[in-house]
Design a protein around this motif. Sequence first.
Motif, PDB file in Angstrom:
ATOM      1  N   GLU A  19       0.856  -1.192   0.000  1.00  0.00           N
ATOM      2  CA  GLU A  19       0.000   0.000   0.000  1.00  0.00           C
ATOM      3  C   GLU A  19       0.888   1.235   0.000  1.00  0.00           C
ATOM      4  O   GLU A  19       1.867   1.295   0.744  1.00  0.00           O
ATOM      5  CB  GLU A  19      -0.903   0.008   1.240  1.00  0.00           C
ATOM      6  CG  GLU A  19      -1.964  -1.068   1.232  1.00  0.00           C
ATOM      7  CD  GLU A  19      -2.904  -0.999   2.435  1.00  0.00           C
ATOM      8  OE1 GLU A  19      -2.713  -0.125   3.308  1.00  0.00           O
ATOM      9  OE2 GLU A  19      -3.810  -1.837   2.493  1.00  0.00           O
ATOM     10  N   ASP A  20       0.535   2.198  -0.824  1.00  0.00           N
ATOM     11  CA  ASP A  20       1.276   3.458  -0.894  1.00  0.00           C
ATOM     12  C   ASP A  20       2.775   3.243  -1.080  1.00  0.00           C
ATOM     13  O   ASP A  20       3.594   3.938  -0.462  1.00  0.00           O
ATOM     14  CB  ASP A  20       1.016   4.311   0.362  1.00  0.00           C
ATOM     15  CG  ASP A  20      -0.464   4.652   0.529  1.00  0.00           C
ATOM     16  OD1 ASP A  20      -1.134   4.899  -0.493  1.00  0.00           O
ATOM     17  OD2 ASP A  20      -0.947   4.652   1.678  1.00  0.00           O
ATOM     18  N   GLY A  21       3.156   2.259  -1.893  1.00  0.00           N
ATOM     19  CA  GLY A  21       4.550   2.012  -2.190  1.00  0.00           C
ATOM     20  C   GLY A  21       5.340   1.342  -1.072  1.00  0.00           C
ATOM     21  O   GLY A  21       6.567   1.310  -1.111  1.00  0.00           O
ATOM     22  N   ARG A  22       4.626   0.806  -0.085  1.00  0.00           N
ATOM     23  CA  ARG A  22       5.290   0.139   1.039  1.00  0.00           C
ATOM     24  C   ARG A  22       4.691  -1.251   1.222  1.00  0.00           C
ATOM     25  O   ARG A  22       3.521  -1.481   0.918  1.00  0.00           O
ATOM     26  CB  ARG A  22       5.122   0.951   2.323  1.00  0.00           C
ATOM     27  CG  ARG A  22       5.717   2.353   2.205  1.00  0.00           C
ATOM     28  CD  ARG A  22       5.471   3.205   3.428  1.00  0.00           C
ATOM     29  NE  ARG A  22       4.046   3.297   3.705  1.00  0.00           N
ATOM     30  CZ  ARG A  22       3.533   3.537   4.914  1.00  0.00           C
ATOM     31  NH1 ARG A  22       4.329   3.715   5.945  1.00  0.00           N
ATOM     32  NH2 ARG A  22       2.228   3.610   5.093  1.00  0.00           N
ATOM     33  N   ILE A  23       5.500  -2.174   1.758  1.00  0.00           N
ATOM     34  CA  ILE A  23       5.068  -3.555   1.943  1.00  0.00           C
ATOM     35  C   ILE A  23       4.962  -3.855   3.441  1.00  0.00           C
ATOM     36  O   ILE A  23       5.808  -3.444   4.234  1.00  0.00           O
ATOM     37  CB  ILE A  23       6.028  -4.536   1.223  1.00  0.00           C
ATOM     38  CG1 ILE A  23       5.489  -5.959   1.261  1.00  0.00           C
ATOM     39  CG2 ILE A  23       7.441  -4.440   1.777  1.00  0.00           C
ATOM     40  CD1 ILE A  23       6.203  -6.905   0.308  1.00  0.00           C
ATOM     41  N   LEU A  24       3.911  -4.573   3.791  1.00  0.00           N
ATOM     42  CA  LEU A  24       3.659  -4.911   5.191  1.00  0.00           C
ATOM     43  C   LEU A  24       4.630  -5.978   5.676  1.00  0.00           C
ATOM     44  O   LEU A  24       4.814  -7.008   5.034  1.00  0.00           O
ATOM     45  CB  LEU A  24       2.223  -5.421   5.343  1.00  0.00           C
ATOM     46  CG  LEU A  24       1.806  -5.823   6.759  1.00  0.00           C
ATOM     47  CD1 LEU A  24       1.791  -4.612   7.692  1.00  0.00           C
ATOM     48  CD2 LEU A  24       0.437  -6.487   6.733  1.00  0.00           C
ATOM     49  N   THR A 111       9.817   0.060   2.858  1.00  0.00           N
ATOM     50  CA  THR A 111      10.110   0.380   1.463  1.00  0.00           C
ATOM     51  C   THR A 111      11.291  -0.488   1.043  1.00  0.00           C
ATOM     52  O   THR A 111      11.878  -1.200   1.872  1.00  0.00           O
ATOM     53  CB  THR A 111      10.497   1.868   1.298  1.00  0.00           C
ATOM     54  OG1 THR A 111      11.733   2.100   1.983  1.00  0.00           O
ATOM     55  CG2 THR A 111       9.404   2.791   1.823  1.00  0.00           C
ATOM     56  N   TYR A 112      11.659  -0.391  -0.205  1.00  0.00           N
ATOM     57  CA  TYR A 112      12.813  -1.161  -0.677  1.00  0.00           C
ATOM     58  C   TYR A 112      14.083  -0.781   0.090  1.00  0.00           C
ATOM     59  O   TYR A 112      14.978  -1.610   0.267  1.00  0.00           O
ATOM     60  CB  TYR A 112      13.002  -0.967  -2.183  1.00  0.00           C
ATOM     61  CG  TYR A 112      14.035  -1.892  -2.767  1.00  0.00           C
ATOM     62  CD1 TYR A 112      13.788  -3.260  -2.884  1.00  0.00           C
ATOM     63  CD2 TYR A 112      15.268  -1.415  -3.183  1.00  0.00           C
ATOM     64  CE1 TYR A 112      14.739  -4.121  -3.401  1.00  0.00           C
ATOM     65  CE2 TYR A 112      16.230  -2.273  -3.712  1.00  0.00           C
ATOM     66  CZ  TYR A 112      15.956  -3.620  -3.816  1.00  0.00           C
ATOM     67  OH  TYR A 112      16.906  -4.481  -4.323  1.00  0.00           O
ATOM     68  N   ALA A 113      14.147   0.435   0.578  1.00  0.00           N
ATOM     69  CA  ALA A 113      15.324   0.877   1.349  1.00  0.00           C
ATOM     70  C   ALA A 113      15.486   0.077   2.642  1.00  0.00           C
ATOM     71  O   ALA A 113      16.577   0.035   3.213  1.00  0.00           O
ATOM     72  CB  ALA A 113      15.207   2.365   1.670  1.00  0.00           C
ATOM     73  N   ASP A 114      14.426  -0.582   3.098  1.00  0.00           N
ATOM     74  CA  ASP A 114      14.467  -1.393   4.322  1.00  0.00           C
ATOM     75  C   ASP A 114      14.849  -2.842   4.036  1.00  0.00           C
ATOM     76  O   ASP A 114      14.809  -3.689   4.929  1.00  0.00           O
ATOM     77  CB  ASP A 114      13.101  -1.366   5.022  1.00  0.00           C
ATOM     78  CG  ASP A 114      12.712   0.020   5.465  1.00  0.00           C
ATOM     79  OD1 ASP A 114      13.465   0.618   6.252  1.00  0.00           O
ATOM     80  OD2 ASP A 114      11.646   0.506   5.020  1.00  0.00           O
ATOM     81  N   ARG A 115      15.226  -3.141   2.824  1.00  0.00           N
ATOM     82  CA  ARG A 115      15.506  -4.513   2.383  1.00  0.00           C
ATOM     83  C   ARG A 115      16.483  -5.245   3.299  1.00  0.00           C
ATOM     84  O   ARG A 115      16.336  -6.434   3.549  1.00  0.00           O
ATOM     85  CB  ARG A 115      16.039  -4.470   0.952  1.00  0.00           C
ATOM     86  CG  ARG A 115      16.391  -5.796   0.339  1.00  0.00           C
ATOM     87  CD  ARG A 115      17.022  -5.585  -1.043  1.00  0.00           C
ATOM     88  NE  ARG A 115      17.384  -6.845  -1.646  1.00  0.00           N
ATOM     89  CZ  ARG A 115      18.523  -7.484  -1.414  1.00  0.00           C
ATOM     90  NH1 ARG A 115      19.399  -6.984  -0.570  1.00  0.00           N
ATOM     91  NH2 ARG A 115      18.767  -8.631  -2.023  1.00  0.00           N
ATOM     92  N   ASP A 116      17.458  -4.543   3.837  1.00  0.00           N
ATOM     93  CA  ASP A 116      18.452  -5.200   4.683  1.00  0.00           C
ATOM     94  C   ASP A 116      17.920  -5.563   6.069  1.00  0.00           C
ATOM     95  O   ASP A 116      18.608  -6.215   6.850  1.00  0.00           O
ATOM     96  CB  ASP A 116      19.711  -4.331   4.810  1.00  0.00           C
ATOM     97  CG  ASP A 116      19.456  -2.991   5.491  1.00  0.00           C
ATOM     98  OD1 ASP A 116      18.282  -2.559   5.561  1.00  0.00           O
ATOM     99  OD2 ASP A 116      20.425  -2.378   5.963  1.00  0.00           O
TER     100      ASP A 116
END
Length: 137
Positions: A19-24, A111-116
Amino acid sequence: MRTEPSQRLIDTVAWVLIEDGRILCARPRGKDVFYIPGGKREGGESDSQTLIREIDEELTVALIADTIAHVGTYEAETPGGAELVRMACYTADHTGTITASSEIAEIAWFTYADRDRVPPVDRVLFDDLVARGLLPG
């Protein structure tokens, strides 16, 4: 990726909600890592049955069975390589308000920036979602 004879396979299903470009994501009690919500099947459960049960248990919402759609199945080794995680991912509409249950310490929208901040198999999902234009890079 194939399971080596010494590796144990962890077979899971997960709910992909963007939602809104973010993943739960959710952090279980007693853990310091966030995961895509979902879990392991019990007995002879199908992917859909497991997904519906796990999401109800973790996030107190009901997934709408006829909206469940396969996103992809991803595999990655755990750190150290002793286990291989296979994660079948699905989208689905839901009813109710997402709330952390007693087994979940915290929910977050990444967001993708939280991938790590997620495990290796979740990173493979993040990469695929970005490549497919479903999650902003």
